[in-house]
Scaffold this motif. Structure first.
Motif, PDB file in Angstrom:
ATOM      1  N   MET A   1       0.810  -1.217   0.000  1.00 59.03           N
ATOM      2  CA  MET A   1       0.000   0.000   0.000  1.00 59.03           C
ATOM      3  C   MET A   1       0.846   1.272   0.000  1.00 59.03           C
ATOM      4  O   MET A   1       0.328   2.355  -0.135  1.00 59.03           O
ATOM      5  CB  MET A   1      -0.933   0.023   1.220  1.00 59.03           C
ATOM      6  CG  MET A   1      -2.012  -1.046   1.192  1.00 59.03           C
ATOM      7  SD  MET A   1      -3.085  -0.832  -0.217  1.00 59.03           S
ATOM      8  CE  MET A   1      -4.242  -2.153   0.074  1.00 59.03           C
ATOM      9  N   ASP A   2       2.161   1.130   0.194  1.00 59.07           N
ATOM     10  CA  ASP A   2       2.991   2.325   0.206  1.00 59.07           C
ATOM     11  C   ASP A   2       3.243   2.869  -1.197  1.00 59.07           C
ATOM     12  O   ASP A   2       3.958   3.846  -1.372  1.00 59.07           O
ATOM     13  CB  ASP A   2       4.325   2.036   0.913  1.00 59.07           C
ATOM     14  CG  ASP A   2       4.128   1.841   2.414  1.00 59.07           C
ATOM     15  OD1 ASP A   2       3.042   2.199   2.903  1.00 59.07           O
ATOM     16  OD2 ASP A   2       5.037   1.331   3.066  1.00 59.07           O
ATOM     17  N   ASN A   3       2.654   2.216  -2.198  1.00 56.59           N
ATOM     18  CA  ASN A   3       2.708   2.772  -3.557  1.00 56.59           C
ATOM     19  C   ASN A   3       1.390   3.476  -3.889  1.00 56.59           C
ATOM     20  O   ASN A   3       1.034   3.641  -5.045  1.00 56.59           O
ATOM     21  CB  ASN A   3       3.006   1.669  -4.584  1.00 56.59           C
ATOM     22  CG  ASN A   3       1.989   0.543  -4.538  1.00 56.59           C
ATOM     23  OD1 ASN A   3       1.179   0.469  -3.608  1.00 56.59           O
ATOM     24  ND2 ASN A   3       2.016  -0.329  -5.534  1.00 56.59           N
ATOM     25  N   HIS A   4       0.664   3.892  -2.841  1.00 57.26           N
ATOM     26  CA  HIS A   4      -0.532   4.709  -2.978  1.00 57.26           C
ATOM     27  C   HIS A   4      -0.404   5.926  -2.060  1.00 57.26           C
ATOM     28  O   HIS A   4       0.299   5.877  -1.052  1.00 57.26           O
ATOM     29  CB  HIS A   4      -1.790   3.937  -2.560  1.00 57.26           C
ATOM     30  CG  HIS A   4      -2.178   2.837  -3.503  1.00 57.26           C
ATOM     31  ND1 HIS A   4      -1.479   1.645  -3.588  1.00 57.26           N
ATOM     32  CD2 HIS A   4      -3.199   2.749  -4.388  1.00 57.26           C
ATOM     33  CE1 HIS A   4      -2.059   0.866  -4.491  1.00 57.26           C
ATOM     34  NE2 HIS A   4      -3.100   1.513  -4.989  1.00 57.26           N
ATOM     35  N   LEU A   5      -1.130   6.995  -2.404  1.00 51.97           N
ATOM     36  CA  LEU A   5      -1.299   8.100  -1.468  1.00 51.97           C
ATOM     37  C   LEU A   5      -2.491   7.768  -0.583  1.00 51.97           C
ATOM     38  O   LEU A   5      -3.568   7.434  -1.092  1.00 51.97           O
ATOM     39  CB  LEU A   5      -1.573   9.413  -2.202  1.00 51.97           C
ATOM     40  CG  LEU A   5      -0.413  10.097  -2.909  1.00 51.97           C
ATOM     41  CD1 LEU A   5      -0.905  11.364  -3.593  1.00 51.97           C
ATOM     42  CD2 LEU A   5       0.705  10.427  -1.941  1.00 51.97           C
ATOM     43  N   ILE A   6      -2.336   7.853   0.729  1.00 51.13           N
ATOM     44  CA  ILE A   6      -3.419   7.577   1.660  1.00 51.13           C
ATOM     45  C   ILE A   6      -3.992   8.912   2.107  1.00 51.13           C
ATOM     46  O   ILE A   6      -3.325   9.698   2.793  1.00 51.13           O
ATOM     47  CB  ILE A   6      -2.926   6.768   2.881  1.00 51.13           C
ATOM     48  CG1 ILE A   6      -2.073   5.575   2.428  1.00 51.13           C
ATOM     49  CG2 ILE A   6      -4.105   6.319   3.733  1.00 51.13           C
ATOM     50  CD1 ILE A   6      -2.776   4.606   1.490  1.00 51.13           C
ATOM     51  N   LEU A   7      -5.215   9.184   1.691  1.00 51.95           N
ATOM     52  CA  LEU A   7      -5.814  10.492   1.937  1.00 51.95           C
ATOM     53  C   LEU A   7      -7.132  10.356   2.690  1.00 51.95           C
ATOM     54  O   LEU A   7      -7.878   9.398   2.489  1.00 51.95           O
ATOM     55  CB  LEU A   7      -6.089  11.206   0.607  1.00 51.95           C
ATOM     56  CG  LEU A   7      -4.876  11.622  -0.222  1.00 51.95           C
ATOM     57  CD1 LEU A   7      -5.322  12.111  -1.590  1.00 51.95           C
ATOM     58  CD2 LEU A   7      -4.096  12.721   0.496  1.00 51.95           C
ATOM     59  N   PRO A   8      -7.445  11.340   3.534  1.00 52.48           N
ATOM     60  CA  PRO A   8      -8.775  11.395   4.138  1.00 52.48           C
ATOM     61  C   PRO A   8      -9.765  11.954   3.125  1.00 52.48           C
ATOM     62  O   PRO A   8      -9.370  12.598   2.140  1.00 52.48           O
ATOM     63  CB  PRO A   8      -8.581  12.357   5.318  1.00 52.48           C
ATOM     64  CG  PRO A   8      -7.457  13.240   4.883  1.00 52.48           C
ATOM     65  CD  PRO A   8      -6.574  12.440   3.974  1.00 52.48           C
ATOM     66  N   ALA A   9     -11.050  11.718   3.359  1.00 48.24           N
ATOM     67  CA  ALA A   9     -12.091  12.263   2.476  1.00 48.24           C
ATOM     68  C   ALA A   9     -12.522  13.616   3.026  1.00 48.24           C
ATOM     69  O   ALA A   9     -13.223  13.690   4.037  1.00 48.24           O
ATOM     70  CB  ALA A   9     -13.276  11.300   2.406  1.00 48.24           C
ATOM     71  N   PHE A  10     -12.092  14.695   2.365  1.00 49.07           N
ATOM     72  CA  PHE A  10     -12.384  16.051   2.823  1.00 49.07           C
ATOM     73  C   PHE A  10     -13.523  16.669   2.014  1.00 49.07           C
ATOM     74  O   PHE A  10     -13.734  16.328   0.847  1.00 49.07           O
ATOM     75  CB  PHE A  10     -11.153  16.945   2.653  1.00 49.07           C
ATOM     76  CG  PHE A  10     -10.075  16.733   3.679  1.00 49.07           C
ATOM     77  CD1 PHE A  10     -10.260  15.951   4.805  1.00 49.07           C
ATOM     78  CD2 PHE A  10      -8.837  17.352   3.515  1.00 49.07           C
ATOM     79  CE1 PHE A  10      -9.253  15.779   5.748  1.00 49.07           C
ATOM     80  CE2 PHE A  10      -7.826  17.193   4.447  1.00 49.07           C
ATOM     81  CZ  PHE A  10      -8.030  16.410   5.564  1.00 49.07           C
ATOM     82  N   TYR A  11     -14.195  17.646   2.641  1.00 47.25           N
ATOM     83  CA  TYR A  11     -15.222  18.444   1.973  1.00 47.25           C
ATOM     84  C   TYR A  11     -14.539  19.616   1.274  1.00 47.25           C
ATOM     85  O   TYR A  11     -13.860  20.420   1.921  1.00 47.25           O
ATOM     86  CB  TYR A  11     -16.225  18.947   3.008  1.00 47.25           C
ATOM     87  CG  TYR A  11     -17.216  19.974   2.503  1.00 47.25           C
ATOM     88  CD1 TYR A  11     -17.982  19.737   1.362  1.00 47.25           C
ATOM     89  CD2 TYR A  11     -17.400  21.180   3.164  1.00 47.25           C
ATOM     90  CE1 TYR A  11     -18.892  20.673   0.894  1.00 47.25           C
ATOM     91  CE2 TYR A  11     -18.318  22.122   2.718  1.00 47.25           C
ATOM     92  CZ  TYR A  11     -19.056  21.866   1.580  1.00 47.25           C
ATOM     93  OH  TYR A  11     -19.958  22.803   1.120  1.00 47.25           O
ATOM     94  N   LEU A  12     -14.700  19.721  -0.048  1.00 40.68           N
ATOM     95  CA  LEU A  12     -14.040  20.778  -0.832  1.00 40.68           C
ATOM     96  C   LEU A  12     -12.628  21.031  -0.280  1.00 40.68           C
ATOM     97  O   LEU A  12     -12.337  22.080   0.290  1.00 40.68           O
ATOM     98  CB  LEU A  12     -14.856  22.084  -0.791  1.00 40.68           C
ATOM     99  CG  LEU A  12     -16.266  22.041  -1.394  1.00 40.68           C
ATOM    100  CD1 LEU A  12     -16.949  23.394  -1.237  1.00 40.68           C
ATOM    101  CD2 LEU A  12     -16.245  21.633  -2.864  1.00 40.68           C
ATOM    102  N   PRO A  13     -11.722  20.067  -0.456  1.00 39.83           N
ATOM    103  CA  PRO A  13     -10.431  20.076   0.242  1.00 39.83           C
ATOM    104  C   PRO A  13      -9.604  21.341  -0.002  1.00 39.83           C
ATOM    105  O   PRO A  13      -9.777  22.034  -1.014  1.00 39.83           O
ATOM    106  CB  PRO A  13      -9.713  18.855  -0.354  1.00 39.83           C
ATOM    107  CG  PRO A  13     -10.793  17.989  -0.905  1.00 39.83           C
ATOM    108  CD  PRO A  13     -11.858  18.925  -1.364  1.00 39.83           C
ATOM    109  N   PRO A  14      -8.677  21.630   0.919  1.00 37.05           N
ATOM    110  CA  PRO A  14      -7.818  22.806   0.760  1.00 37.05           C
ATOM    111  C   PRO A  14      -6.783  22.599  -0.341  1.00 37.05           C
ATOM    112  O   PRO A  14      -6.535  21.480  -0.793  1.00 37.05           O
ATOM    113  CB  PRO A  14      -7.149  22.938   2.126  1.00 37.05           C
ATOM    114  CG  PRO A  14      -7.129  21.554   2.672  1.00 37.05           C
ATOM    115  CD  PRO A  14      -8.393  20.908   2.177  1.00 37.05           C
ATOM    116  N   VAL A  15      -6.162  23.693  -0.735  1.00 35.51           N
ATOM    117  CA  VAL A  15      -5.153  23.667  -1.796  1.00 35.51           C
ATOM    118  C   VAL A  15      -4.032  22.679  -1.462  1.00 35.51           C
ATOM    119  O   VAL A  15      -3.549  21.945  -2.329  1.00 35.51           O
ATOM    120  CB  VAL A  15      -4.592  25.090  -2.027  1.00 35.51           C
ATOM    121  CG1 VAL A  15      -3.370  25.048  -2.946  1.00 35.51           C
ATOM    122  CG2 VAL A  15      -5.668  25.999  -2.612  1.00 35.51           C
ATOM    123  N   SER A  16      -3.620  22.617  -0.186  1.00 36.07           N
ATOM    124  CA  SER A  16      -2.508  21.744   0.200  1.00 36.07           C
ATOM    125  C   SER A  16      -2.811  20.266  -0.075  1.00 36.07           C
ATOM    126  O   SER A  16      -1.893  19.482  -0.311  1.00 36.07           O
ATOM    127  CB  SER A  16      -2.159  21.932   1.677  1.00 36.07           C
ATOM    128  OG  SER A  16      -3.287  21.685   2.488  1.00 36.07           O
TER     129      SER A  16
END
Length: 203
Positions: A1-16
């Motif tokens: 799994m380290d060949n994926h980006l692990i991201l949270p599900a954000f509402y209209l996420p920030p630029v970062s």
């Protein structure tokens, strides 16, 4: 799994959030088994209003006991937050260069009622990736895991109360910057509505 980006599900996420996506050409896995943390970008987005920074917050139903997994969090419709959010976006960005160009893409998120917060946020993410012309596959984690490599795990590093994730954010034109100056790391829609197709180059 380290060949994926692990991201949270954000509402209209920030630029970062999108800068993190652009930093590595890796497919995305959305974390769905984490315990839902309060007061994060999972339910809030920051936009630039005439009075400065404005947080738009999606209300969620309260779980009865214990911790609720992100995939089990339901959106609350006890009050008409969709109308308020859409009016706020219109008021903030009606005079921006690209709001009218994109508004029909975003309007359904303020008319349709999604039951699950995860579905709502990920459907938005897929739209934003398409509008930014960022080609990434989006999947979901199959269980909770704590030990991802730090360079691919963004579940806790991008947070409203933590400013160090923004790095040296290059200013870009914002509608109300003559009133309050440049505000860094707002929702990606702030960049998109002001700069349209040039947004990907900024990232």
């Amino acid at each position: 799994m380290d060949n994926h980006l692990i991201l949270p599900a954000f509402y209209l996420p920030p630029v970062s959030y999108f800068r993190a996506i652009q930093s590595a050409s890796l497919p995305i896995l959305i974390e769905q088994y984490e315990h839902y943390p309060k007061q994060t970008y999972r339910t809030r987005a920051a936009i630039y209003s005439a009075n400065g920074k404005l947080d738009l917050i999606v209300p969620v139903q309260r779980g009865h006991k214990g911790h609720t997994k992100m995939k089990d969090v339901k959106i609350s419709y006890e009050w008409n937050w969709q109308r308020l959010h859409w009016m706020s976006l219109q008021t903030a960005y009606r005079s921006s260069a690209y709001f009218e160009y994109y508004e029909d893409e975003f309007l359904p998120f303020y008319q349709q009622k999604f039951e699950w917060l995860l579905d709502y946020n990920v459907t938005q993410l897929e739209l934003l990736l398409r509008l930014l012309k960022i080609e990434r596959s989006v999947g979901y984690t199959e269980s909770y895991r704590q030990d991802y490599a730090p360079n691919v795990d963004f579940r806790t590093s991008i947070h409203p109360k933590r400013l160090n994730h923004t790095g040296a954010a290059r200013p870009y034109y914002q509608v109300f910057e003559n009133k309050h100056g440049f505000l860094a790391d707002l929702s990606i829609v702030d960049l998109l509505f002001n700069h349209g197709p040039q947004s990907k180059g900024y990232l």
